[in-house]
Scaffold this motif. Structure first.
Motif, PDB file in Angstrom:
ATOM      1  N   PRO A 183       0.805  -1.222   0.000  1.00  0.00           N
ATOM      2  CA  PRO A 183       0.000   0.000   0.000  1.00  0.00           C
ATOM      3  C   PRO A 183       0.834   1.265   0.000  1.00  0.00           C
ATOM      4  O   PRO A 183       0.372   2.309  -0.436  1.00  0.00           O
ATOM      5  CB  PRO A 183      -0.819  -0.130   1.289  1.00  0.00           C
ATOM      6  N   GLN A 184       2.110   1.198   0.487  1.00  0.00           N
ATOM      7  CA  GLN A 184       2.962   2.378   0.467  1.00  0.00           C
ATOM      8  C   GLN A 184       3.213   2.874  -0.957  1.00  0.00           C
ATOM      9  O   GLN A 184       3.637   3.994  -1.154  1.00  0.00           O
ATOM     10  CB  GLN A 184       4.296   2.077   1.164  1.00  0.00           C
TER      11      GLN A 184
ATOM     12  N   LEU B  42       0.956   3.314  -3.290  1.00  0.00           N
ATOM     13  CA  LEU B  42      -0.221   3.906  -3.919  1.00  0.00           C
ATOM     14  C   LEU B  42      -0.023   5.368  -4.297  1.00  0.00           C
ATOM     15  O   LEU B  42      -0.450   5.801  -5.365  1.00  0.00           O
ATOM     16  CB  LEU B  42      -1.432   3.768  -3.003  1.00  0.00           C
TER      17      LEU B  42
ATOM     18  N   ARG C 115      -0.202   6.623  -8.203  1.00  0.00           N
ATOM     19  CA  ARG C 115      -1.091   7.655  -8.727  1.00  0.00           C
ATOM     20  C   ARG C 115      -0.309   8.706  -9.510  1.00  0.00           C
ATOM     21  O   ARG C 115      -0.718   9.135 -10.598  1.00  0.00           O
ATOM     22  CB  ARG C 115      -1.859   8.310  -7.575  1.00  0.00           C
TER      23      ARG C 115
ATOM     24  N   GLN D 255       5.688  10.339  -0.687  1.00  0.00           N
ATOM     25  CA  GLN D 255       4.959   9.573  -1.698  1.00  0.00           C
ATOM     26  C   GLN D 255       4.930  10.261  -3.063  1.00  0.00           C
ATOM     27  O   GLN D 255       3.873  10.502  -3.653  1.00  0.00           O
ATOM     28  CB  GLN D 255       3.547   9.264  -1.205  1.00  0.00           C
TER      29      GLN D 255
ATOM     30  N   TRP E  49      -7.789  -1.878   4.199  1.00  0.00           N
ATOM     31  CA  TRP E  49      -6.416  -1.610   3.749  1.00  0.00           C
ATOM     32  C   TRP E  49      -5.930  -0.249   4.245  1.00  0.00           C
ATOM     33  O   TRP E  49      -4.758  -0.073   4.554  1.00  0.00           O
ATOM     34  CB  TRP E  49      -6.315  -1.665   2.218  1.00  0.00           C
ATOM     35  N   HIS E  50      -6.866   0.728   4.346  1.00  0.00           N
ATOM     36  CA  HIS E  50      -6.480   2.083   4.737  1.00  0.00           C
ATOM     37  C   HIS E  50      -5.978   2.135   6.180  1.00  0.00           C
ATOM     38  O   HIS E  50      -5.206   3.023   6.544  1.00  0.00           O
ATOM     39  CB  HIS E  50      -7.660   3.025   4.591  1.00  0.00           C
ATOM     40  N   GLU E  51      -6.408   1.178   7.006  1.00  0.00           N
ATOM     41  CA  GLU E  51      -5.953   1.171   8.393  1.00  0.00           C
ATOM     42  C   GLU E  51      -4.466   0.827   8.503  1.00  0.00           C
ATOM     43  O   GLU E  51      -3.807   1.214   9.451  1.00  0.00           O
ATOM     44  CB  GLU E  51      -6.789   0.180   9.205  1.00  0.00           C
ATOM     45  N   ARG E  52      -3.981   0.078   7.505  1.00  0.00           N
ATOM     46  CA  ARG E  52      -2.583  -0.353   7.503  1.00  0.00           C
ATOM     47  C   ARG E  52      -1.699   0.556   6.652  1.00  0.00           C
ATOM     48  O   ARG E  52      -0.478   0.393   6.650  1.00  0.00           O
ATOM     49  CB  ARG E  52      -2.476  -1.795   6.996  1.00  0.00           C
ATOM     50  N   TYR E  53      -2.317   1.475   5.949  1.00  0.00           N
ATOM     51  CA  TYR E  53      -1.573   2.317   5.014  1.00  0.00           C
ATOM     52  C   TYR E  53      -0.518   3.145   5.727  1.00  0.00           C
ATOM     53  O   TYR E  53      -0.793   3.818   6.718  1.00  0.00           O
ATOM     54  CB  TYR E  53      -2.546   3.247   4.274  1.00  0.00           C
TER      55      TYR E  53
ATOM     56  N   GLU F   3       1.776   2.238   7.623  1.00  0.00           N
ATOM     57  CA  GLU F   3       2.281   1.692   8.881  1.00  0.00           C
ATOM     58  C   GLU F   3       3.577   0.939   8.621  1.00  0.00           C
ATOM     59  O   GLU F   3       3.741   0.311   7.580  1.00  0.00           O
ATOM     60  CB  GLU F   3       1.258   0.737   9.506  1.00  0.00           C
TER      61      GLU F   3
END
Length: 335
Positions: free
Chosen positions: A8-9, A11, A15, A164, A328-332, A334
């Motif tokens: 997820p890092q 993303l 974009r 990012q 997934w957003h909860e782990r983004y 982290e």
């Protein structure tokens, strides 16, 4: 390519990468971030060119070429904020800007000291809404500043990861003191250095390599350049790479582009090969000159599509629906 699907890092960078690319995954960038050497096309005595004149010249060209490019490489002096404020850089076109400081020389060349521009940071670039950071690195692995340059790039990699935003690194070979850059030995060294730089900086974690063409198209040396381009692609190991145009002619550049596209490059970041002849020309010649630039950009993208591969193959909807689930957003971001 799995480089952009590692977690997820990725993303935020993913974009941004899609914003500087065409819908089918090619990076077709017009570079117009040139400093004093651009001003010299407006007036040979570039010191007489005002900031307003530089901005008008660059933004007029940007507006006319925007439909033909996936992104613009713009400078923080005359074209980045001005292009955003005026809307002449469309919302549909990606923005890349350099973070380096170039040491301009009176003879038209540049110094070879790698340095960051003062008071210009990754955080500022990201906050402005730009999509990628570009860094020029004057590179000789045997130079006294080689380790300093490695550490500088490592710092930028960490900073771009934190914010990012993709990092584009542009290693430029230069001859050693007293070395004849046109000699056979220097040409071979340059080729070896460019191939080595790909592995060097990809290994440090950069997101896109911006490479010089690794060879010549004279003296029957095309085969060696083809091999070197393939070696660069192998060294990149899936990291996207693009080619710069340098100071060569457009006819040479398009031949070079076909070679690197066949080898695996996914795009170009080209400046002078595209717009030389359209800057500082009389108004009576401008329409024809701009049309020529538009045709060149269109032809370069056609070359990429005919010979190259996009920088990634997007996963299917089913893969994403099954693999990226609610929460997934909860782990983004982290650790």
């Amino acid at each position: 390519m799995t480089h952009w699907l590692s977690g997820p890092q990725s993303l935020g960078k993913l974009r941004s990468m899609t914003r500087i690319s065409t819908a089918d995954g090619y990076i077709a960038t017009l570079a117009i971030d040139h400093p004093e050497n651009y001003l010299a096309m407006i007036d040979p005595d570039w010191r007489r060119v005002t900031s307003a004149e530089a901005t008008r010249s660059k933004l007029e060209l940007i507006a006319e070429l925007a439909p033909h490019a996936s992104a613009f490489l713009v400078d923080p002096l005359w074209s980045l904020s001005q292009g955003i404020v005026t809307g002449m850089i469309p919302a549909s076109t990606g923005i890349i800007t350099g973070i380096e400081a170039l040491s301009y020389q009176p003879d038209g060349g540049f110094g070879t000291q790698t340095a960051l521009r003062e008071q210009w940071t990754v955080e500022k670039i990201k906050t402005l809404g730009a999509d990628a950071v570009k860094m020029v690195v004057w590179w000789r692995p045997d130079a006294a500043d080689a380790d300093d340059n490695r550490r500088l790039v490592e710092g930028l990699v960490a900073d771009c990861d934190r914010h990012q935003i993709p990092l584009v690194v542009e290693p430029l070979w230069y001859p050693a003191e007293g070395q004849d850059p046109t000699s056979e030995a220097a040409r071979a060294e340059r080729q070896e250095t460019l191939v080595g730089a790909a592995g060097e900086f990809v290994g440090l974690g950069i997101d896109v390599l911006k490479s010089e063409f690794p060879g010549d198209l004279v003296d029957g040396s095309e085969a060696a350049a083809v091999d070197a381009a393939r070696a660069i692609d192998a060294a990149c190991a899936g990291t996207p790479w693009v080619m710069l145009s340098g100071s060569g002619t457009y006819d040479v550049f398009r031949r070079q582009l076909a070679i690197v596209a066949e080898a695996g490059a996914c795009g170009f970041m080209a400046g002078r090969a595209i717009w030389t002849g359209s800057v500082g020309v009389p108004e009576s010649e401008r329409v024809e000159a701009v049309a020529r630039c538009q045709s060149r950009l269109d032809e370069c993208l056609a070359i990429l599509r005919a010979h190259g591969q996009p920088w990634r193959q997007a996963p299917s909807l089913d893969e994403v629906a099954e693999g990226v689930t609610a929460g997934w957003h909860e782990r983004y971001l982290e650790s």
